[in-house]
Design a protein around this motif. Structure first.
Motif, PDB file in Angstrom:
ATOM      1  N   GLY A  26       0.822  -1.211   0.000  1.00  0.00           N
ATOM      2  CA  GLY A  26       0.000   0.000   0.000  1.00  0.00           C
ATOM      3  C   GLY A  26       0.850   1.252   0.000  1.00  0.00           C
ATOM      4  N   PHE A  27       1.887   1.261   0.808  1.00  0.00           N
ATOM      5  CA  PHE A  27       2.800   2.407   0.869  1.00  0.00           C
ATOM      6  C   PHE A  27       3.480   2.605  -0.484  1.00  0.00           C
ATOM      7  CE2 PHE A  27       6.991   4.273   1.782  1.00  0.00           C
ATOM      8  CZ  PHE A  27       6.597   5.424   2.448  1.00  0.00           C
ATOM      9  N   GLU A  28       3.948   1.526  -1.059  1.00  0.00           N
ATOM     10  CA  GLU A  28       4.629   1.611  -2.349  1.00  0.00           C
ATOM     11  C   GLU A  28       3.678   2.072  -3.453  1.00  0.00           C
ATOM     12  OE1 GLU A  28       6.515  -2.214  -2.706  1.00  0.00           O
ATOM     13  OE2 GLU A  28       7.739  -1.823  -0.916  1.00  0.00           O
ATOM     14  N   ALA A  29       2.413   1.639  -3.376  1.00  0.00           N
ATOM     15  CA  ALA A  29       1.419   2.090  -4.354  1.00  0.00           C
ATOM     16  C   ALA A  29       1.173   3.590  -4.225  1.00  0.00           C
ATOM     17  CB  ALA A  29       0.119   1.312  -4.173  1.00  0.00           C
ATOM     18  N   LEU A  30       1.163   4.092  -2.997  1.00  0.00           N
ATOM     19  CA  LEU A  30       1.017   5.536  -2.799  1.00  0.00           C
ATOM     20  C   LEU A  30       2.148   6.308  -3.469  1.00  0.00           C
ATOM     21  CD1 LEU A  30      -0.025   5.988   0.942  1.00  0.00           C
ATOM     22  CD2 LEU A  30      -1.360   6.603  -1.076  1.00  0.00           C
ATOM     23  N   LEU A  31       3.350   5.779  -3.344  1.00  0.00           N
ATOM     24  CA  LEU A  31       4.508   6.475  -3.900  1.00  0.00           C
ATOM     25  C   LEU A  31       4.485   6.548  -5.427  1.00  0.00           C
ATOM     26  CD1 LEU A  31       7.383   5.137  -1.635  1.00  0.00           C
ATOM     27  CD2 LEU A  31       6.055   7.242  -1.387  1.00  0.00           C
ATOM     28  N   GLU A  32       3.689   5.718  -6.051  1.00  0.00           N
ATOM     29  CA  GLU A  32       3.594   5.728  -7.509  1.00  0.00           C
ATOM     30  C   GLU A  32       2.597   6.760  -8.024  1.00  0.00           C
ATOM     31  OE1 GLU A  32       3.928   2.246  -9.644  1.00  0.00           O
ATOM     32  OE2 GLU A  32       5.274   1.322  -8.206  1.00  0.00           O
ATOM     33  N   PRO A  34       0.850  10.454  -8.759  1.00  0.00           N
ATOM     34  CA  PRO A  34       1.361  11.807  -9.027  1.00  0.00           C
ATOM     35  C   PRO A  34       1.372  12.622  -7.723  1.00  0.00           C
ATOM     36  CG  PRO A  34      -0.420  11.220 -10.545  1.00  0.00           C
ATOM     37  CD  PRO A  34      -0.353  10.142  -9.507  1.00  0.00           C
ATOM     38  N   ASP A  35       2.344  13.488  -7.586  1.00  0.00           N
ATOM     39  CA  ASP A  35       2.503  14.262  -6.342  1.00  0.00           C
ATOM     40  C   ASP A  35       1.234  14.987  -5.890  1.00  0.00           C
ATOM     41  OD1 ASP A  35       5.060  13.372  -5.970  1.00  0.00           O
ATOM     42  OD2 ASP A  35       6.021  15.204  -6.698  1.00  0.00           O
ATOM     43  N   PRO A  36       0.496  15.662  -6.773  1.00  0.00           N
ATOM     44  CA  PRO A  36      -0.713  16.360  -6.294  1.00  0.00           C
ATOM     45  C   PRO A  36      -1.762  15.405  -5.709  1.00  0.00           C
ATOM     46  CG  PRO A  36      -0.086  17.181  -8.458  1.00  0.00           C
ATOM     47  CD  PRO A  36       0.777  15.975  -8.181  1.00  0.00           C
ATOM     48  N   GLU A  37      -1.903  14.247  -6.320  1.00  0.00           N
ATOM     49  CA  GLU A  37      -2.862  13.255  -5.819  1.00  0.00           C
ATOM     50  C   GLU A  37      -2.391  12.681  -4.482  1.00  0.00           C
ATOM     51  OE1 GLU A  37      -5.083   9.209  -7.427  1.00  0.00           O
ATOM     52  OE2 GLU A  37      -3.708  10.276  -8.746  1.00  0.00           O
ATOM     53  N   LEU A  38      -1.130  12.337  -4.397  1.00  0.00           N
ATOM     54  CA  LEU A  38      -0.549  11.824  -3.158  1.00  0.00           C
ATOM     55  C   LEU A  38      -0.708  12.836  -2.036  1.00  0.00           C
ATOM     56  CD1 LEU A  38       1.142   9.789  -1.548  1.00  0.00           C
ATOM     57  CD2 LEU A  38       3.182  10.807  -2.566  1.00  0.00           C
ATOM     58  N   ALA A  39      -0.406  14.088  -2.314  1.00  0.00           N
ATOM     59  CA  ALA A  39      -0.536  15.147  -1.307  1.00  0.00           C
ATOM     60  C   ALA A  39      -1.982  15.292  -0.851  1.00  0.00           C
ATOM     61  CB  ALA A  39      -0.011  16.464  -1.861  1.00  0.00           C
ATOM     62  N   ALA A  40      -2.915  15.258  -1.787  1.00  0.00           N
ATOM     63  CA  ALA A  40      -4.330  15.386  -1.423  1.00  0.00           C
ATOM     64  C   ALA A  40      -4.758  14.275  -0.476  1.00  0.00           C
ATOM     65  CB  ALA A  40      -5.194  15.384  -2.680  1.00  0.00           C
ATOM     66  N   TYR A  41      -4.291  13.081  -0.697  1.00  0.00           N
ATOM     67  CA  TYR A  41      -4.644  11.951   0.165  1.00  0.00           C
ATOM     68  C   TYR A  41      -3.963  12.043   1.531  1.00  0.00           C
ATOM     69  CZ  TYR A  41      -6.448   9.652  -4.061  1.00  0.00           C
ATOM     70  OH  TYR A  41      -7.141   9.332  -5.200  1.00  0.00           O
ATOM     71  N   VAL A  42      -2.674  12.226   1.530  1.00  0.00           N
ATOM     72  CA  VAL A  42      -1.918  12.185   2.794  1.00  0.00           C
ATOM     73  C   VAL A  42      -2.169  13.426   3.651  1.00  0.00           C
ATOM     74  CG1 VAL A  42       0.393  12.057   3.796  1.00  0.00           C
ATOM     75  CG2 VAL A  42      -0.180  10.641   1.831  1.00  0.00           C
ATOM     76  N   LEU A  43      -2.454  14.551   3.021  1.00  0.00           N
ATOM     77  CA  LEU A  43      -2.721  15.763   3.787  1.00  0.00           C
ATOM     78  C   LEU A  43      -4.207  15.929   4.113  1.00  0.00           C
ATOM     79  CD1 LEU A  43      -0.224  18.175   2.018  1.00  0.00           C
ATOM     80  CD2 LEU A  43       0.104  16.870   4.128  1.00  0.00           C
ATOM     81  N   GLY A  44      -5.017  14.944   3.741  1.00  0.00           N
ATOM     82  CA  GLY A  44      -6.404  14.901   4.174  1.00  0.00           C
ATOM     83  C   GLY A  44      -7.413  15.651   3.331  1.00  0.00           C
ATOM     84  N   ALA A  56      -3.440   2.478   3.489  1.00  0.00           N
ATOM     85  CA  ALA A  56      -2.070   2.981   3.614  1.00  0.00           C
ATOM     86  C   ALA A  56      -2.058   4.396   4.171  1.00  0.00           C
ATOM     87  CB  ALA A  56      -1.367   2.929   2.258  1.00  0.00           C
ATOM     88  N   VAL A  57      -2.962   5.226   3.694  1.00  0.00           N
ATOM     89  CA  VAL A  57      -3.048   6.602   4.194  1.00  0.00           C
ATOM     90  C   VAL A  57      -3.408   6.602   5.673  1.00  0.00           C
ATOM     91  CG1 VAL A  57      -4.348   8.759   4.044  1.00  0.00           C
ATOM     92  CG2 VAL A  57      -3.552   7.644   1.957  1.00  0.00           C
ATOM     93  N   ARG A  58      -4.400   5.797   6.059  1.00  0.00           N
ATOM     94  CA  ARG A  58      -4.777   5.710   7.481  1.00  0.00           C
ATOM     95  C   ARG A  58      -3.604   5.259   8.337  1.00  0.00           C
ATOM     96  NH1 ARG A  58      -9.415   3.551   5.392  1.00  0.00           N
ATOM     97  NH2 ARG A  58      -8.731   1.433   5.854  1.00  0.00           N
ATOM     98  N   GLU A  59      -2.865   4.268   7.862  1.00  0.00           N
ATOM     99  CA  GLU A  59      -1.712   3.758   8.600  1.00  0.00           C
ATOM    100  C   GLU A  59      -0.664   4.861   8.806  1.00  0.00           C
ATOM    101  OE1 GLU A  59       1.142   1.257  10.391  1.00  0.00           O
ATOM    102  OE2 GLU A  59      -0.954   0.803  10.005  1.00  0.00           O
ATOM    103  N   ILE A  60      -0.386   5.593   7.758  1.00  0.00           N
ATOM    104  CA  ILE A  60       0.592   6.678   7.851  1.00  0.00           C
ATOM    105  C   ILE A  60       0.121   7.740   8.821  1.00  0.00           C
ATOM    106  CG2 ILE A  60       1.665   8.585   6.571  1.00  0.00           C
ATOM    107  CD1 ILE A  60       1.648   6.624   4.122  1.00  0.00           C
ATOM    108  N   LEU A  61      -1.119   8.182   8.661  1.00  0.00           N
ATOM    109  CA  LEU A  61      -1.638   9.252   9.514  1.00  0.00           C
ATOM    110  C   LEU A  61      -1.765   8.814  10.962  1.00  0.00           C
ATOM    111  CD1 LEU A  61      -4.267  10.869   7.136  1.00  0.00           C
ATOM    112  CD2 LEU A  61      -1.912  11.593   7.616  1.00  0.00           C
ATOM    113  N   ASP A  62      -2.147   7.557  11.189  1.00  0.00           N
ATOM    114  CA  ASP A  62      -2.218   7.047  12.566  1.00  0.00           C
ATOM    115  C   ASP A  62      -0.833   7.016  13.198  1.00  0.00           C
ATOM    116  OD1 ASP A  62      -4.949   6.729  12.378  1.00  0.00           O
ATOM    117  OD2 ASP A  62      -4.872   4.547  12.153  1.00  0.00           O
ATOM    118  N   TYR A  63       0.152   6.642  12.420  1.00  0.00           N
ATOM    119  CA  TYR A  63       1.506   6.545  12.963  1.00  0.00           C
ATOM    120  C   TYR A  63       2.113   7.915  13.253  1.00  0.00           C
ATOM    121  CZ  TYR A  63       6.381   5.475  13.650  1.00  0.00           C
ATOM    122  OH  TYR A  63       7.641   5.401  14.184  1.00  0.00           O
ATOM    123  N   VAL A  64       1.974   8.834  12.312  1.00  0.00           N
ATOM    124  CA  VAL A  64       2.612  10.135  12.492  1.00  0.00           C
ATOM    125  C   VAL A  64       1.762  11.085  13.306  1.00  0.00           C
ATOM    126  CG1 VAL A  64       4.005   9.913  10.407  1.00  0.00           C
ATOM    127  CG2 VAL A  64       1.827  11.094  10.288  1.00  0.00           C
TER     128      VAL A  64
END
Length: 65
Positions: A26-32, A34-44, A56-64
């Motif tokens: 899931g993390f690796e799929a996120l990294l693939e 485009p930056d604007p889409e990735l940012a929109a997901y990870v920044l909420g 993957a996004v939930r896991e990242i946000l829960d951890y950080v």
């Protein structure tokens, strides 16, 4: 985007080694994305429609938190 890099690097350094294969994929799929889409997901701004990406996004946000 610096904020995005910080969030992703924090999860990568702190959780990747102990993450399951599914979590890693899931993390690796996120990294693939485009930056604007990735940012929109990870920044909420958006929720990924794909279940694996959303988890993957939930896991990242829960951890950080």
């Amino acid at each position: 985007m610096k904020e995005l890099d910080i969030l992703l690097q924090r999860w990568l350094k702190g959780r990747y080694d102990e993450a399951s294969e599914v979590q890693r994929a899931g993390f690796e799929a996120l990294l693939e994305l485009p930056d604007p889409e990735l940012a929109a997901y990870v920044l909420g701004a958006m929720i990924p429609p794909d279940a694996q990406l959303a988890a993957a996004v939930r896991e990242i946000l829960d951890y950080v938190g």
